[in-house]
Design a protein around this motif. Structure first.
Motif, mmCIF file in Angstrom:
data_model
loop_
_atom_site.group_PDB
_atom_site.id
_atom_site.type_symbol
_atom_site.label_atom_id
_atom_site.label_comp_id
_atom_site.label_asym_id
_atom_site.label_seq_id
_atom_site.Cartn_x
_atom_site.Cartn_y
_atom_site.Cartn_z
ATOM 1 N N VAL A 187 0.722 -1.326 0.059
ATOM 2 C CA VAL A 187 -0.164 -0.006 0.029
ATOM 3 C C VAL A 187 0.926 1.174 -0.024
ATOM 4 O O VAL A 187 0.686 2.059 0.771
ATOM 5 C CB VAL A 187 -1.098 0.130 1.267
ATOM 6 C CG1 VAL A 187 -2.069 -0.876 1.037
ATOM 7 C CG2 VAL A 187 -0.361 -0.171 2.421
ATOM 8 N N THR A 188 1.708 1.397 -1.004
ATOM 9 C CA THR A 188 2.695 2.404 -0.991
ATOM 10 C C THR A 188 2.191 3.369 -2.041
ATOM 11 O O THR A 188 1.985 4.650 -1.634
ATOM 12 C CB THR A 188 4.200 1.949 -1.455
ATOM 13 O OG1 THR A 188 4.415 1.120 -0.380
ATOM 14 C CG2 THR A 188 5.073 3.307 -1.378
ATOM 15 N N THR A 217 0.226 8.126 5.977
ATOM 16 C CA THR A 217 1.131 7.841 4.764
ATOM 17 C C THR A 217 0.334 7.698 3.651
ATOM 18 O O THR A 217 0.760 6.506 3.042
ATOM 19 C CB THR A 217 2.330 6.844 5.248
ATOM 20 O OG1 THR A 217 1.303 5.578 5.541
ATOM 21 C CG2 THR A 217 3.122 7.206 6.388
ATOM 22 N N ALA A 218 -0.695 8.009 3.161
ATOM 23 C CA ALA A 218 -1.493 7.870 2.372
ATOM 24 C C ALA A 218 -0.873 7.801 0.752
ATOM 25 O O ALA A 218 -0.890 7.231 0.028
ATOM 26 C CB ALA A 218 -2.805 8.710 2.145
ATOM 27 N N THR A 277 6.190 3.598 3.124
ATOM 28 C CA THR A 277 5.202 3.307 2.482
ATOM 29 C C THR A 277 4.148 4.291 2.119
ATOM 30 O O THR A 277 2.972 4.254 2.266
ATOM 31 C CB THR A 277 4.375 1.926 2.541
ATOM 32 O OG1 THR A 277 3.692 2.221 4.000
ATOM 33 C CG2 THR A 277 5.359 0.770 3.041
ATOM 34 N N VAL A 278 4.678 5.633 1.661
ATOM 35 C CA VAL A 278 3.755 6.759 1.294
ATOM 36 C C VAL A 278 3.474 6.661 -0.112
ATOM 37 O O VAL A 278 2.224 6.795 -0.504
ATOM 38 C CB VAL A 278 4.600 8.084 1.892
ATOM 39 C CG1 VAL A 278 3.650 9.107 1.498
ATOM 40 C CG2 VAL A 278 5.339 7.725 3.086
ATOM 41 N N GLY A 279 4.580 6.707 -1.002
ATOM 42 C CA GLY A 279 4.151 6.794 -2.362
ATOM 43 C C GLY A 279 4.252 8.183 -3.137
ATOM 44 O O GLY A 279 4.043 8.364 -4.104
HETATM 45 K K LIG Z 1 0.607 5.081 0.641
#
Ligand SMILES: [K+]
Ligand SMILES: [K+]
Lengths: 449, 449
Positions: free
Chosen positions: B60-61, B281-282, B393-395
């Motif tokens: 879920v990054t 950390t969306a 795992t932010v993206g």
């Molecule tokens: K993320």
């Protein structure tokens, strides 16, 4: 007695407060002297360089906003040299005395002075520390100055007074990890000259390793099984960081045309020694860090932040702080509650002090970086490097120090002052204020990770 | 029982080993599905994007090397959405079960499931956690999807199937803190639309706060004096970091023409909410981080590294880890040996776990940054941002992910995997392997600072 140190409303001059005060007074005297017209080589009347240079010299950092070689008169350069010597001598003796005070308060027999059984630091202790630090300084600086003078006289055709002045200045600047130079290009002209780089590097390492380690090495048989944990951590940590720094610097810069590319293989090796030694935390530069590879700057940042040995002339959070945290994690991974190194356990209060010094250091660097970013237009990489360099009293720069506005210069001065006296006073204050636990609170375990 | 977890030569499938294995298998299945021609919208046959996207989605990054909107077919986008849902559900349940296992082994009564007095996690516990996590996900994702669908239908003239698909995709991507979007510009087109940004931000925060906190809030009276320390740290820490992030983002970008400058005052506020929420950390982005101010990138780095709550869908070292270290320093400064928060003490083993998770995290980010620097020509700032974004795992990205060579993509995949499962497994492994002290070694006190 203990109350004095923690009670910040009290007006008592505690040992922990004496250190910042002594440094502040020395800086003010130095700045006043550098403000005299006699200190200037030019008719520039801006007084800001006097203040900045005084902070940088007393904190043995080496960051400069004006060229030491051309802005200051020989008298001004002499003032700078005196400030470096006083700053380096001051930090070495005061840090040693604070460590001694902590040990005596905690009732621990110490190697630092001949054993007296009192629980305070007395006049005899102070005198012994002062004379021994002075003796070590005189010997190392004297030998280094002779070698450098000979080299400047023979290989660079300096006349004897000039060679002596250059030799003395750079030897004192090296042992005190100050990084000031009488050459506008610092040590770049000597990047591949082993007769300059090696003696200077040796003086730097001896100054950076710290008085307690030197005294222990002089006193004891060289048989390393008798070494204290402090000496082992410092010696092995120094060797490890030097090997790491020299190897990675060489790997990252070996073929880059901006830096080591044009040199011979031997010259590259000499240059790599400088690249590994100077960030910890002398701050001479024999390459232009403004064109170094980003990976070199990152490794240099890490070496600068860790710094040298405790109670020496080096800055940074110190090798012992770094290694105690490393061993704490290693022991945690192995599932051991005691942190042990070589069959000795590390007091848990020492671990907490190391955590505090390291994380407060990270906080100071981040805050300094944010303030520099909002007060200038420079990029993150340059500003972070400058911030770490100031906090760890290194003095390396990508070249932006000359062009900073006054607001940013004050940020750097604050970082230098906090970095120089902060780590030792925080650690000593924490050790001296540790209160015994009188009651146990109910325990909870928040989820970590 | 304990031996299984520490004895790495043993072939037993310990709970701590189950987590990386489950994630690895899910990634391989996902990558295989994305390698099918049916998953592609183009006739591109490069299989590297399938592997990278599968890692990014399951962890879920949200880092992407190809445009989700145009590279993948609707079927491929459906696979990505399924991987996000499985990855988010997996991390939330597995982290909760690990925390539960730690508590039961240590004999601590836990709020996480109805109290059973056994010291292992049994089938009933697992079923309760799975059904409750599923119920919470369904409710939050459902409500968010309805609001977003209505907005896409009404304000952006999507036909109903498109609005539903966009609404469902972004709601699932939000609650799972995945940051994937069906728009090539991510959420930049909606930077000042509160009907998009606020529901998405709410879903992100609920996903990031973690299952244990949500359960406690649902179970207990809202009277905060009954909250556990874990819930207090998470709630107050979340509020503090949100306030800090939104304020500083607004302060640094308010008038910059590249970002918030052209917006109305209300629009700037909505944009600042995104700027403060998305890094934790969306990883959605409603501005182009490639042109953000360096001070914004630095603050964003810090928010990303700290991350969200434990046992939720957020990444980073977690709020509790950060705050436990902060309180440890604060108590040390006050000279207290116990670390206390609100009249509860924090177990010293928990402090050591927090130290290990934080410093191993810093180590992973630094190592990743060095490897990215030597394998690409990008600058330090861009590469550090990318490295922190992957580990936590932010993206978010300054835009370099699309152009990275395969070697650098593997570094990012390793960082995403380590960041996603590393913090929870390290913390649980450390808690489960703590051995009692059977003997005391002689103690030494190396000098710190
Ligand atoms: K993320
Ligand atoms: K220096």
């Amino acid at each position: 007695m203990r109350r004095d140190i923690t009670d910040f409303s009290s007006k008592a001059l505690t040992p922990v407060r004496l250190v910042p005060l002594a440094f502040a007074v020395t800086i003010l005297i130095g700045a006043s002297l550098l403000m005299l017209p006699a200190s200037r080589a030019s008719d520039n009347t801006d007084q800001m360089p006097a203040l900045f240079t005084a902070v940088s010299a007393v904190c043995v950092t080496g960051l400069i906003t004006v060229d030491t070689a051309t802005f200051w008169s020989p008298f001004g350069q002499g003032v700078i040299l005196a400030l470096i010597q006083v700053g380096g001598f001051g930090i070495m003796t005061l840090a040693t005395l604070l460590a001694l005070l902590v040990r005596k308060r905690l009732g621990i027999r110490s190697q630092l002075v001949a054993q007296s059984e009192s629980h305070t630091v007395n006049f005899g202790d102070v005198r012994r520390v002062l004379t021994r630090v002075a003796a070590i300084m005189a010997v190392v600086e004297g030998v280094t100055a002779i070698i450098l003078t000979a080299r400047f006289r023979i290989a660079y055709d300096d006349d004897l007074p000039t060679a002596l002045w250059h030799g003395a200045f750079h030897s004192i600047s090296a042992f005190n990890n100050a990084g000031f130079s009488l050459f506008s290009d610092n040590l770049i002209p000597f990047v591949d000259d082993p007769w300059i780089i090696v003696p200077i590097s040796t003086a730097i390492i001896l100054g950076a390793i710290g008085f307690p380690v030197i005294i222990e090495l002089l006193r004891k048989s060289p048989y390393k099984k008798t070494w204290t944990i402090h000496t082992r951590l410092t010696i092995y940590g120094t060797l490890l960081l030097l090997a790491l720094g020299i190897t990675l610097f060489a790997a990252f810069e070996w073929n880059r045309p901006e830096t080591l590319g044009p040199l011979s293989a031997g010259g590259k090796l000499v240059a790599a020694i400088g690249g590994g030694v100077f960030p910890r935390t002398a701050g001479f530069n024999s390459i232009n860090y403004g064109v170094a590879a980003p990976e070199t700057l990152l490794i240099t940042n890490i070496l600068m932040f860790i710094g040298g040995g405790s109670a020496g002339t080096a800055g940074g959070i110190k090798i012992t702080t770094f290694l105690v945290l490393g061993f704490a994690i290693w022991n945690e991974i192995r599932g051991r509650e005691q942190v042990s190194i070589n069959n000795r356990s590390i007091a848990s209060s020492v671990q907490r002090q190391a955590l505090s010094v390291a994380l407060l250091g990270i906080g100071a660097v981040i805050l300094g970086t944010v303030l520099l970013l909002v007060s200038t237009d420079y990029g993150f990489e340059q500003v972070l490097f400058e911030s770490v360099s100031a906090f760890a009293t290194v003095g390396l720069s990508t070249g932006i120090t000359y062009h900073l506005p006054h607001s940013a210069q004050f940020v750097l001065m604050a970082l230098m002052f906090i970095g120089r006296i902060g780590t030792i006073t925080v650690a000593a204050a924490l050790a001296l204020t540790n209160k015994p636990v009188l009651y146990r609170l109910p325990e909870e375990r928040p989820i970590i990770g």
